[in-house]
Design a protein around this motif. Structure first.
Motif, mmCIF file in Angstrom:
data_model
loop_
_atom_site.group_PDB
_atom_site.id
_atom_site.type_symbol
_atom_site.label_atom_id
_atom_site.label_comp_id
_atom_site.label_asym_id
_atom_site.label_seq_id
_atom_site.Cartn_x
_atom_site.Cartn_y
_atom_site.Cartn_z
ATOM 1 N N LEU A 7 0.824 -1.202 0.000
ATOM 2 C CA LEU A 7 0.000 0.000 0.000
ATOM 3 C C LEU A 7 0.860 1.254 0.000
ATOM 4 O O LEU A 7 0.555 2.231 -0.697
ATOM 5 N N THR A 8 1.940 1.246 0.740
ATOM 6 C CA THR A 8 2.853 2.392 0.791
ATOM 7 C C THR A 8 3.428 2.690 -0.585
ATOM 8 O O THR A 8 3.461 3.847 -1.037
ATOM 9 N N ILE A 9 3.873 1.649 -1.281
ATOM 10 C CA ILE A 9 4.484 1.820 -2.608
ATOM 11 C C ILE A 9 3.449 2.231 -3.644
ATOM 12 O O ILE A 9 3.653 3.172 -4.429
ATOM 13 N N LEU A 10 2.314 1.548 -3.658
ATOM 14 C CA LEU A 10 1.359 1.712 -4.749
ATOM 15 C C LEU A 10 0.444 2.925 -4.577
ATOM 16 O O LEU A 10 -0.080 3.442 -5.567
ATOM 17 N N THR A 60 -0.625 -2.273 -9.774
ATOM 18 C CA THR A 60 0.798 -2.596 -9.774
ATOM 19 C C THR A 60 1.560 -1.424 -10.368
ATOM 20 O O THR A 60 1.032 -0.688 -11.213
ATOM 21 N N ASN A 61 2.797 -1.236 -9.926
ATOM 22 C CA ASN A 61 3.649 -0.229 -10.567
ATOM 23 C C ASN A 61 4.691 -0.886 -11.463
ATOM 24 O O ASN A 61 5.601 -0.212 -11.964
ATOM 25 N N VAL A 78 13.038 1.351 -9.259
ATOM 26 C CA VAL A 78 12.217 1.767 -8.119
ATOM 27 C C VAL A 78 11.621 0.514 -7.473
ATOM 28 O O VAL A 78 11.516 -0.534 -8.119
ATOM 29 N N PRO A 79 11.258 0.583 -6.194
ATOM 30 C CA PRO A 79 10.612 -0.580 -5.561
ATOM 31 C C PRO A 79 9.328 -0.934 -6.292
ATOM 32 O O PRO A 79 8.515 -0.057 -6.609
ATOM 33 N N ARG A 80 9.146 -2.217 -6.582
ATOM 34 C CA ARG A 80 7.961 -2.666 -7.329
ATOM 35 C C ARG A 80 7.066 -3.498 -6.423
ATOM 36 O O ARG A 80 7.531 -4.197 -5.520
#
Length: 405
Positions: A7-10, A60-61, A78-80
């Motif tokens: 959740l933090t990343i996306l 998704t990123n 980048v973090p995926r």
């Protein structure tokens, strides 16, 4: 990776998408959770003016595309992360039950391909509805998505959007070579035609396919198009595709590449484009009137309507007691609400220079451009320089107030 890390990343990866609104849905609650009709963790505005909250996130990123302007491009390190459909459904429902949100705004990177990504988004929307969620759902429809998937998704969501991103085929080919005008316009045209057929075939009935209509987004300042190019394209989209809204997003330099500018454009340019867009949608202006070949970009010191009026002083000052509704809309400081109020008051008596206070109409901007029974209003400018100076000062004051905490 746990759910919180995803959740933090996306959620952070979704912040560059600005076409997030929630008005116009007619999907009512049928004994489940939420209500997309009466409302719209991003903030948006419902049709009745209330501020509402949407969970704004990417599925998704990860992405197979390599768009030069995008943080999530394939070549970036980048973090995926990626949500499964069930994770996203559970997250949305739990957030709703805790009163954090009233709806979902979902976009996605493209992985492993367009249709598989779209199928997962269809699963999210379908499962939410099957589990009794009647809240607002806005999803991005990926350019090039198969027509059957667009039709399926449209039956579950309230609003859809196909992002144009770049204002010309030239800049699209340079900065986003995996995207084409055909892949973007295909789903957009399918949505507009389905909405039109639905409108004609279901008079007086509830809309079931994307009831809140479709929007799009354009990135401003990543490529060299003028404001006139951008506004003309917006006008074309409203006329031919029936879009509810075109959103403008000032380019944010997140990648180091010679294909895009090193710095962002002035944020006031984005603001002026929104003001020009309002003139198209609510004030009966045409793009060719607002900006010309000789002056293809907005005056950053002056709002577009005032700038237009100063270039057409042969039409002013206008007698307020004889001006039509369309003419009233051309006067700086007079919008649809004031124009209707003036027309209503004129039915009973002619307006004088003292009438505006009793009608609760501010003429701080309009005073330079109107007459009442042949008389100028107090404080009206005597020449073009004085009028411009006053209007620029008022515009800057409004801008400063809008950025106060």
């Amino acid at each position: 990776m746990d759910l919180f890390e995803k959740l933090t990343i996306l959620s952070d990866a979704a912040k560059y998408d600005v076409s997030c609104s929630s008005s116009g849905s007619s999907r009512a609650n049928k004994g489940g959770m939420g209500n997309g009709h009466v409302s719209g963790i991003c903030h948006s505005w419902s049709e009745d003016g209330r501020c509402i909250s949407l969970l704004k996130v990417l599925m998704t990123n990860q992405c197979v595309f390599d768009c030069a302007y995008c943080l999530n491009r394939r070549s970036n390190h980048v973090p995926r992360a990626a949500f499964s459909p069930d994770e996203l459904v559970d997250l949305t429902l739990e957030f709703y039950r805790r009163n954090y949100i009233e709806g979902l705004f979902l976009s996605s990177g493209i992985y492993p391909n367009i249709d598989e990504t779209s199928e997962r988004m269809v699963q999210v929307a379908k499962k939410l509805r099957e589990r009794g969620f009647y809240g607002y759902i806005h999803m991005k429809i990926i350019p090039g998505t198969d027509a059957k998937l667009v039709a399926q998704l449209g039956s579950y969501i309230d609003r859809g959007s196909v992002n144009i991103e770049l204002p010309s085929t030239r800049s699209l080919a340079l900065l986003a070579p995996q995207k084409t005008q055909k892949s973007i316009m295909g789903p957009m045209r399918q949505i507009s035609e389905t909405l039109l057929d639905q409108e004609e075939g279901r008079k007086g009935k509830k809309k079931t396919f994307i009831p809140a209509g479709q929007t799009t987004q354009m990135i401003i300042g990543a490529s060299g198009e003028s404001d006139r190019d951008i506004l003309s394209l917006s006008e074309l989209l409203y006329q031919r595709q029936g879009l509810k809204r075109v959103y403008f997003s000032a380019y944010v330099p997140v990648n180091q590449t010679s294909l895009v500018p090193a710095g962002p454009p002035p944020l006031k340019r984005e603001h002026r484009l929104y003001q020009g867009d309002f003139l198209l949608r609510f004030y009966q202006f045409k793009a060719r009137e607002i900006l010309t070949d000789q002056e293809p970009d907005f005056d950053l010191d002056l709002d577009p309507k005032a700038s237009w009026a100063l270039h057409h002083m042969d039409l002013f000052p206008m007698e307020i007691n004889r001006a039509s509704y369309e003419e009233l809309l051309r006067i700086p400081g007079i919008g649809p609400r004031y124009a209707r109020r003036i027309l209503q008051a004129r039915r009973y008596s002619a307006l004088t220079t003292d009438s505006f206070r009793s009608l609760n109409i501010s003429v701080k901007r309009a005073k330079h451009f109107i007459l009442a029974q042949g008389k100028a209003l107090p404080g009206a400018g005597k020449n073009l320089e004085d009028i411009r100076r006053d209007l620029v000062g008022r515009d800057q004051g409004i801008q400063q107030m809008s950025f106060l905490p």
